[in-house]
Design an enzyme around this catalytic site. Structure first.
Site, PDB file in Angstrom:
ATOM      1  N   CYS A   1      48.585  35.162  40.454  1.00  0.00           N
ATOM      2  CA  CYS A   1      47.635  35.601  41.299  1.00  0.00           C
ATOM      3  C   CYS A   1      46.751  34.383  41.372  1.00  0.00           C
ATOM      4  O   CYS A   1      46.257  33.631  40.690  1.00  0.00           O
ATOM      5  CB  CYS A   1      46.550  36.645  40.920  1.00  0.00           C
ATOM      6  SG  CYS A   1      45.447  37.241  42.113  1.00  0.00           S
ATOM      7  N   THR A   2      46.490  33.936  42.813  1.00  0.00           N
ATOM      8  CA  THR A   2      45.981  32.645  43.079  1.00  0.00           C
ATOM      9  C   THR A   2      44.467  32.796  42.764  1.00  0.00           C
ATOM     10  O   THR A   2      43.638  31.867  42.880  1.00  0.00           O
ATOM     11  CB  THR A   2      46.097  32.115  44.647  1.00  0.00           C
ATOM     12  OG1 THR A   2      45.936  33.333  45.443  1.00  0.00           O
ATOM     13  CG2 THR A   2      47.772  31.704  44.582  1.00  0.00           C
ATOM     14  N   HIS A   3      43.988  33.970  42.332  1.00  0.00           N
ATOM     15  CA  HIS A   3      42.565  34.078  41.910  1.00  0.00           C
ATOM     16  C   HIS A   3      42.452  33.649  40.646  1.00  0.00           C
ATOM     17  O   HIS A   3      41.322  33.436  40.187  1.00  0.00           O
ATOM     18  CB  HIS A   3      41.892  35.363  42.327  1.00  0.00           C
ATOM     19  CG  HIS A   3      41.534  35.984  43.594  1.00  0.00           C
ATOM     20  ND1 HIS A   3      42.652  36.148  44.739  1.00  0.00           N
ATOM     21  CD2 HIS A   3      40.524  36.227  44.301  1.00  0.00           C
ATOM     22  CE1 HIS A   3      42.110  36.437  45.612  1.00  0.00           C
ATOM     23  NE2 HIS A   3      40.546  36.435  45.400  1.00  0.00           N
TER      24      HIS A   3
ATOM     25  N   CYS B   1      49.503  33.363  48.134  1.00  0.00           N
ATOM     26  CA  CYS B   1      48.935  34.901  47.762  1.00  0.00           C
ATOM     27  C   CYS B   1      50.252  35.526  46.865  1.00  0.00           C
ATOM     28  O   CYS B   1      51.246  35.505  47.901  1.00  0.00           O
ATOM     29  CB  CYS B   1      48.482  35.569  48.601  1.00  0.00           C
ATOM     30  SG  CYS B   1      48.222  37.287  48.255  1.00  0.00           S
ATOM     31  N   ASN B   2      50.229  35.503  45.829  1.00  0.00           N
ATOM     32  CA  ASN B   2      51.533  36.190  45.132  1.00  0.00           C
ATOM     33  C   ASN B   2      51.789  37.307  45.751  1.00  0.00           C
ATOM     34  O   ASN B   2      53.040  38.020  45.757  1.00  0.00           O
ATOM     35  CB  ASN B   2      51.269  36.107  43.758  1.00  0.00           C
ATOM     36  CG  ASN B   2      50.912  34.731  42.862  1.00  0.00           C
ATOM     37  OD1 ASN B   2      52.229  34.381  42.353  1.00  0.00           O
ATOM     38  ND2 ASN B   2      49.994  34.234  43.133  1.00  0.00           N
ATOM     39  N   THR B   3      50.700  38.276  45.836  1.00  0.00           N
ATOM     40  CA  THR B   3      50.988  39.648  46.398  1.00  0.00           C
ATOM     41  C   THR B   3      51.931  39.488  47.733  1.00  0.00           C
ATOM     42  O   THR B   3      52.997  40.308  47.706  1.00  0.00           O
ATOM     43  CB  THR B   3      49.735  40.423  46.335  1.00  0.00           C
ATOM     44  OG1 THR B   3      48.835  40.231  45.249  1.00  0.00           O
ATOM     45  CG2 THR B   3      49.850  41.899  46.741  1.00  0.00           C
TER      46      THR B   3
ATOM     47  N   GLU C   1      36.253  37.118  43.422  1.00  0.00           N
ATOM     48  CA  GLU C   1      35.343  37.250  44.898  1.00  0.00           C
ATOM     49  C   GLU C   1      34.013  37.208  44.502  1.00  0.00           C
ATOM     50  O   GLU C   1      33.105  36.909  45.486  1.00  0.00           O
ATOM     51  CB  GLU C   1      35.706  38.603  45.607  1.00  0.00           C
ATOM     52  CG  GLU C   1      37.410  38.442  46.087  1.00  0.00           C
ATOM     53  CD  GLU C   1      37.613  37.429  47.095  1.00  0.00           C
ATOM     54  OE1 GLU C   1      36.475  37.161  48.033  1.00  0.00           O
ATOM     55  OE2 GLU C   1      38.559  36.690  47.234  1.00  0.00           O
TER      56      GLU C   1
ATOM     57  N   ASP D   1      45.634  33.445  52.190  1.00  0.00           N
ATOM     58  CA  ASP D   1      45.492  34.497  50.951  1.00  0.00           C
ATOM     59  C   ASP D   1      44.641  35.577  51.430  1.00  0.00           C
ATOM     60  O   ASP D   1      43.994  35.583  52.625  1.00  0.00           O
ATOM     61  CB  ASP D   1      44.928  33.668  49.799  1.00  0.00           C
ATOM     62  CG  ASP D   1      44.667  34.624  48.500  1.00  0.00           C
ATOM     63  OD1 ASP D   1      45.455  35.294  48.285  1.00  0.00           O
ATOM     64  OD2 ASP D   1      43.699  34.600  48.127  1.00  0.00           O
ATOM     65  N   SER D   2      44.448  36.642  50.659  1.00  0.00           N
ATOM     66  CA  SER D   2      43.601  37.781  50.853  1.00  0.00           C
ATOM     67  C   SER D   2      42.213  37.348  50.908  1.00  0.00           C
ATOM     68  O   SER D   2      41.149  38.220  51.523  1.00  0.00           O
ATOM     69  CB  SER D   2      43.824  38.921  50.018  1.00  0.00           C
ATOM     70  OG  SER D   2      43.499  38.236  48.544  1.00  0.00           O
TER      71      SER D   2
ATOM     72  N   TYR E   1      44.402  42.646  48.211  1.00  0.00           N
ATOM     73  CA  TYR E   1      45.577  43.161  48.553  1.00  0.00           C
ATOM     74  C   TYR E   1      46.412  44.177  47.230  1.00  0.00           C
ATOM     75  O   TYR E   1      47.258  44.653  47.608  1.00  0.00           O
ATOM     76  CB  TYR E   1      46.575  41.826  49.081  1.00  0.00           C
ATOM     77  CG  TYR E   1      46.240  41.426  50.466  1.00  0.00           C
ATOM     78  CD1 TYR E   1      45.146  42.013  51.199  1.00  0.00           C
ATOM     79  CD2 TYR E   1      46.988  40.355  50.860  1.00  0.00           C
ATOM     80  CE1 TYR E   1      45.040  41.450  52.289  1.00  0.00           C
ATOM     81  CE2 TYR E   1      46.769  39.907  52.193  1.00  0.00           C
ATOM     82  CZ  TYR E   1      45.851  40.366  52.931  1.00  0.00           C
ATOM     83  OH  TYR E   1      45.763  39.872  54.092  1.00  0.00           O
ATOM     84  N   GLY E   2      46.383  43.428  46.329  1.00  0.00           N
ATOM     85  CA  GLY E   2      47.193  43.720  45.126  1.00  0.00           C
ATOM     86  C   GLY E   2      47.234  45.137  44.754  1.00  0.00           C
ATOM     87  O   GLY E   2      47.737  45.585  43.758  1.00  0.00           O
TER      88      GLY E   2
HETATM   89  N1  DGL Z   1      45.287  36.112  45.545  1.00  0.00           N
HETATM   90  C1  DGL Z   1      46.352  37.090  45.666  1.00  0.00           C
HETATM   91  C2  DGL Z   1      47.310  36.992  44.642  1.00  0.00           C
HETATM   92  O1  DGL Z   1      47.925  35.979  44.577  1.00  0.00           O
HETATM   93  C3  DGL Z   1      45.916  38.304  45.991  1.00  0.00           C
HETATM   94  C4  DGL Z   1      44.702  39.098  45.439  1.00  0.00           C
HETATM   95  C5  DGL Z   1      44.339  40.398  45.729  1.00  0.00           C
HETATM   96  O2  DGL Z   1      43.936  40.552  46.944  1.00  0.00           O
HETATM   97  O3  DGL Z   1      44.520  41.613  45.138  1.00  0.00           O
HETATM   98  O4  DGL Z   1      48.192  37.874  44.573  1.00  0.00           O
END
Ligand code: DGL
Length: 273
Positions: free
Chosen positions: A191-193, A76-78, A159, A13-14, A45-46
């Site tokens: 988003c995995t966050h 990571c979805n992105t 984060e 992931d990011s 990343y998003g």
């Molecule tokens: N956790 C990531 C996702 O699922 C990326 C979040 C990010 O870095 O913006 O998209």
């Protein structure tokens, strides 16, 4: 090339978001060795372009391939939206399967009992603007109406470790205000966050029948099925966990240990490129 049962599963992931996937994989597949990469130097990343995210994702994939993994989970979805095809092509040459969280979240949302065929999706700007969930869901079931919303403030909050206070609560309320009275069948945390805010999100939907979907359990179950059918399940004692980040391991370490509820015995900074 034949793969080794004791080879690790690579998860990335990011930043810390993919640890939500790590936690589910540790519960579902306790004997598996896991290598995690969090691109903490370049998170988030998003808000970046798809080209940039793709370039980063390929570098991480190559790093994991050098570690001789037997399976990759894109946590990571992105990245799933930007680069899952490229990553699959790269890994196919080595006989490595790739599973991603958009596949998993889509599957889980479509398994939710349909009451009114409405599905909500929240994610990063890149994920929502890509329309990846709309495409994935409508490829399987065109009858679903999808409501989506980008929530770009949530990744920096996660984060920072601010997931359970009044700041998180008021930002979540603002983002989800339009969703709470829609009587959705499911809300995908795309988003995995976001599962780090799960309690707060669920409390906003209290009293409704909306099911909050977190792709972590779904992807862990897909990994179990895949490894079982390929006869690649590891057996024996608890698996090892190795963590790699691209910057600031202390911050990552503190949040990761709090979230996983265990010490990180192996955490290293690696420079990609
Ligand atoms: N956790 C990531 C996702 O699922 C990326 C979040 C990010 O870095 O913006 O998209």
């Amino acid at each position: 090339m034949s793969l080794n049962k004791s080879a690790p599963i690579g998860i990335f992931d990011s930043g810390i978001g993919g640890l939500t996937v790590v936690k589910s994989v540790m519960q579902t597949l306790p004997s598996e060795n896991i290598i995690y990469f969090g691109d903490t130097a370049r998170v988030p990343y998003g808000i970046k372009s798809m080209d940039t995210v793709r370039e980063y994702a390929i570098q991480i994939t190559d790093f994991l391939l050098r570690k001789k993994i037997k399976l990759i989970l894109i946590a990571c979805n992105t990245v799933s939206a930007a680069a899952s095809n490229e990553i699959r092509e790269r890994c196919a040459e080595k006989g490595i399967t790739v599973l991603d969280v958009v596949q998993a979240g889509t599957k889980a949302s479509l398994e939710t009992p349909a009451r009114n065929n409405k599905i909500g999706v929240i994610g990063t700007l890149a994920t929502i603007n890509s329309g990846t969930y709309d495409n994935a869901i409508h490829t399987i079931d065109k009858s679903k109406t999808i409501f989506s919303r980008a929530c770009p403030m949530l990744v920096p909050l996660a984060e920072e470790g601010w997931t359970d206070d009044e700041i998180a609560e008021s930002i979540l309320k603002k983002y989800l205000d339009d969703f709470t009275d829609k009587d959705l069948d499911a809300l995908i945390l795309g988003c995995t966050h976001y599962p780090l805010f799960r309690n707060k999100i669920e409390s906003l939907f209290e009293g409704s029948e909306t099911r909050v979907i977190d792709s972590a359990d779904a992807i862990a179950n897909m990994a179990l099925e895949m490894l079982t059918s390929a006869d690649l399940l590891n057996s024996g004692k608890n698996g090892d966990f190795e963590c790699y980040v691209s910057d600031k391991p202390q911050r990552f370490q503190e949040l990761a240990e709090r979230f996983l509820g265990k010490k990180l015995n192996r955490l290293e900074i690696v420079a990609l490129k």
